[in-house]
Motif scaffolding. Structure first.
Motif, PDB file in Angstrom:
ATOM      1  N   MET A  78       0.826  -1.216   0.000  1.00 26.35           N
ATOM      2  CA  MET A  78       0.000   0.000   0.000  1.00 26.35           C
ATOM      3  C   MET A  78       0.858   1.262   0.000  1.00 26.35           C
ATOM      4  SD  MET A  78      -3.192  -1.110   2.416  1.00 26.35           S
ATOM      5  CE  MET A  78      -4.182   0.325   2.087  1.00 26.35           C
ATOM      6  N   ARG A  79       1.998   1.199   0.631  1.00 25.90           N
ATOM      7  CA  ARG A  79       2.905   2.361   0.646  1.00 25.90           C
ATOM      8  C   ARG A  79       3.423   2.701  -0.747  1.00 25.90           C
ATOM      9  NH1 ARG A  79       6.555   1.452   6.130  1.00 25.90           N
ATOM     10  NH2 ARG A  79       5.015   2.358   7.548  1.00 25.90           N
ATOM     11  N   GLN A  80       3.379   1.748  -1.668  1.00 20.64           N
ATOM     12  CA  GLN A  80       3.837   1.979  -3.045  1.00 20.64           C
ATOM     13  C   GLN A  80       2.737   2.552  -3.940  1.00 20.64           C
ATOM     14  OE1 GLN A  80       5.771  -1.542  -4.741  1.00 20.64           O
ATOM     15  NE2 GLN A  80       6.100  -2.293  -2.658  1.00 20.64           N
ATOM     16  N   MET A  81       1.510   2.545  -3.469  1.00 24.91           N
ATOM     17  CA  MET A  81       0.373   2.948  -4.300  1.00 24.91           C
ATOM     18  C   MET A  81       0.347   4.454  -4.526  1.00 24.91           C
ATOM     19  SD  MET A  81      -2.666   0.573  -2.817  1.00 24.91           S
ATOM     20  CE  MET A  81      -2.615  -1.199  -3.008  1.00 24.91           C
ATOM     21  N   GLN A  82      -0.146   4.809  -5.708  1.00 26.72           N
ATOM     22  CA  GLN A  82      -0.286   6.210  -6.075  1.00 26.72           C
ATOM     23  C   GLN A  82      -1.654   6.425  -6.713  1.00 26.72           C
ATOM     24  OE1 GLN A  82       1.915   8.774  -5.457  1.00 26.72           O
ATOM     25  NE2 GLN A  82       2.911   7.202  -4.212  1.00 26.72           N
ATOM     26  N   PRO A  83      -2.194   7.640  -6.619  1.00 25.80           N
ATOM     27  CA  PRO A  83      -3.485   7.906  -7.264  1.00 25.80           C
ATOM     28  C   PRO A  83      -3.454   7.509  -8.735  1.00 25.80           C
ATOM     29  CG  PRO A  83      -2.883   9.726  -5.842  1.00 25.80           C
ATOM     30  CD  PRO A  83      -1.684   8.809  -5.897  1.00 25.80           C
ATOM     31  N   GLY A  84      -4.520   6.855  -9.175  1.00 21.80           N
ATOM     32  CA  GLY A  84      -4.628   6.404 -10.556  1.00 21.80           C
ATOM     33  C   GLY A  84      -4.226   4.960 -10.762  1.00 21.80           C
ATOM     34  N   ASP A  85      -3.548   4.350  -9.785  1.00 26.62           N
ATOM     35  CA  ASP A  85      -3.216   2.930  -9.904  1.00 26.62           C
ATOM     36  C   ASP A  85      -4.507   2.123 -10.003  1.00 26.62           C
ATOM     37  OD1 ASP A  85      -0.507   3.476  -9.675  1.00 26.62           O
ATOM     38  OD2 ASP A  85      -0.252   2.499  -7.722  1.00 26.62           O
ATOM     39  N   GLY A  86      -4.472   1.051 -10.782  1.00 24.02           N
ATOM     40  CA  GLY A  86      -5.644   0.202 -10.963  1.00 24.02           C
ATOM     41  C   GLY A  86      -5.793  -0.824  -9.849  1.00 24.02           C
ATOM     42  N   VAL A  87      -7.047  -1.121  -9.499  1.00 22.28           N
ATOM     43  CA  VAL A  87      -7.347  -2.086  -8.450  1.00 22.28           C
ATOM     44  C   VAL A  87      -8.379  -3.088  -8.955  1.00 22.28           C
ATOM     45  CG1 VAL A  87      -8.351  -2.409  -6.149  1.00 22.28           C
ATOM     46  CG2 VAL A  87      -6.881  -0.426  -6.597  1.00 22.28           C
ATOM     47  N   LEU A  88      -8.051  -4.373  -8.828  1.00 20.49           N
ATOM     48  CA  LEU A  88      -9.033  -5.433  -9.043  1.00 20.49           C
ATOM     49  C   LEU A  88      -9.682  -5.694  -7.693  1.00 20.49           C
ATOM     50  CD1 LEU A  88      -6.892  -7.810 -11.277  1.00 20.49           C
ATOM     51  CD2 LEU A  88      -8.766  -6.318 -12.012  1.00 20.49           C
ATOM     52  N   PHE A  89     -10.982  -5.553  -7.608  1.00 22.70           N
ATOM     53  CA  PHE A  89     -11.721  -5.714  -6.346  1.00 22.70           C
ATOM     54  C   PHE A  89     -12.145  -7.165  -6.224  1.00 22.70           C
ATOM     55  CE2 PHE A  89     -13.921  -3.103  -3.107  1.00 22.70           C
ATOM     56  CZ  PHE A  89     -14.598  -4.116  -2.453  1.00 22.70           C
ATOM     57  N   TYR A  90     -11.580  -7.848  -5.231  1.00 25.77           N
ATOM     58  CA  TYR A  90     -11.747  -9.286  -5.064  1.00 25.77           C
ATOM     59  C   TYR A  90     -12.587  -9.576  -3.825  1.00 25.77           C
ATOM     60  CZ  TYR A  90     -10.254 -14.204  -4.652  1.00 25.77           C
ATOM     61  OH  TYR A  90     -10.218 -15.567  -4.582  1.00 25.77           O
ATOM     62  N   HIS A  91     -13.620 -10.392  -3.992  1.00 30.70           N
ATOM     63  CA  HIS A  91     -14.422 -10.849  -2.854  1.00 30.70           C
ATOM     64  C   HIS A  91     -13.826 -12.144  -2.333  1.00 30.70           C
ATOM     65  CE1 HIS A  91     -18.413  -8.634  -4.009  1.00 30.70           C
ATOM     66  NE2 HIS A  91     -17.460  -7.806  -3.648  1.00 30.70           N
ATOM     67  N   SER A  92     -13.437 -12.165  -1.062  1.00 31.63           N
ATOM     68  CA  SER A  92     -12.889 -13.365  -0.439  1.00 31.63           C
ATOM     69  C   SER A  92     -13.877 -13.887   0.605  1.00 31.63           C
ATOM     70  CB  SER A  92     -11.543 -13.055   0.229  1.00 31.63           C
ATOM     71  OG  SER A  92     -11.700 -12.091   1.246  1.00 31.63           O
ATOM     72  N   SER A  93     -13.603 -15.071   1.120  1.00 31.88           N
ATOM     73  CA  SER A  93     -14.430 -15.688   2.170  1.00 31.88           C
ATOM     74  C   SER A  93     -15.910 -15.622   1.828  1.00 31.88           C
ATOM     75  CB  SER A  93     -14.163 -15.023   3.525  1.00 31.88           C
ATOM     76  OG  SER A  93     -12.819 -15.183   3.883  1.00 31.88           O
ATOM     77  N   THR A  94     -16.230 -16.065   0.630  1.00 35.64           N
ATOM     78  CA  THR A  94     -17.603 -16.080   0.157  1.00 35.64           C
ATOM     79  C   THR A  94     -17.811 -17.366  -0.647  1.00 35.64           C
ATOM     80  OG1 THR A  94     -19.275 -14.780  -1.012  1.00 35.64           O
ATOM     81  CG2 THR A  94     -17.070 -14.767  -1.951  1.00 35.64           C
ATOM     82  N   GLU A  95     -19.055 -17.669  -0.969  1.00 39.34           N
ATOM     83  CA  GLU A  95     -19.359 -18.909  -1.683  1.00 39.34           C
ATOM     84  C   GLU A  95     -18.571 -19.025  -2.983  1.00 39.34           C
ATOM     85  OE1 GLU A  95     -23.210 -21.082  -3.669  1.00 39.34           O
ATOM     86  OE2 GLU A  95     -23.530 -19.860  -1.878  1.00 39.34           O
ATOM     87  N   VAL A  96     -18.498 -17.928  -3.739  1.00 45.45           N
ATOM     88  CA  VAL A  96     -17.740 -17.926  -4.992  1.00 45.45           C
ATOM     89  C   VAL A  96     -16.730 -16.772  -4.936  1.00 45.45           C
ATOM     90  CG1 VAL A  96     -17.850 -17.833  -7.517  1.00 45.45           C
ATOM     91  CG2 VAL A  96     -19.756 -18.830  -6.222  1.00 45.45           C
TER      92      VAL A  96
END
Length: 155
Positions: A42-60
């Motif tokens: 997270m310390r390396q992140m900068q505005p505009g970096d892309g993020v894949l939003f991952y759902h964990s601990s769920t059925e799928v």
């Protein structure tokens, strides 16, 4: 010269905070990361970096949306809140141990990309793709530009 855009995968349990929640609020601080390696990413992140939003601990479990980093890293205020489950008694205002970034909603995927489908592309993703590496449980992971492109092509 601006820094090259980086890409990340960030995990959240949908009952705590889902891509639908991010869509509703627009921008949200990504609080509660309490792993040093994830914090260092997270310390390396900068505005505009892309993020894949991952759902964990769920059925799928899988990738359900795209977001982007909306701030530079700053101290996670929950580390100072005694009633927070993320309180850290060793953290001080002068020397905070934990940081976060704000994450901005971009879009929900047309269809989620389940973990099983991601694993089916392990060879193309490469052995450096931490999500499918045994023993990796980090909530924040780097993604290469090629991995980002491949994963979104599965949509």
């Amino acid at each position: 010269m601006s820094a090259r855009r980086k890409y990340w995968l960030m995990k959240s349990e949908p009952e705590d905070f889902s891509i639908d929640d991010l869509q509703r609020v627009g921008i949200e601080p990504w609080t509660g990361v309490r792993n040093y390696q994830a914090r260092n990413f997270m310390r390396q992140m900068q505005p505009g970096d892309g993020v894949l939003f991952y759902h964990s601990s769920t059925e799928v479990p899988g990738i359900y949306g795209v977001a982007e980093v909306a701030s530079t890293p700053y101290p996670d205020p929950t580390q100072f809140q005694k009633k927070s489950k993320y309180f850290d008694e060793k953290s001080t205002q002068e020397q905070p141990r934990w940081e976060l970034v704000d994450v901005k909603f971009v879009r929900k995927l047309q269809r989620g990309i389940p973990l099983d489908e991601i694993r089916a592309h392990a060879e193309r993703l490469g052995e450096d793709f931490a999500l499918i590496r045994r023993g990796t449980r980090l909530s924040v992971l780097p993604v290469t530009a090629a991995q980002w492109k491949l994963l979104l092509s599965l949509e």
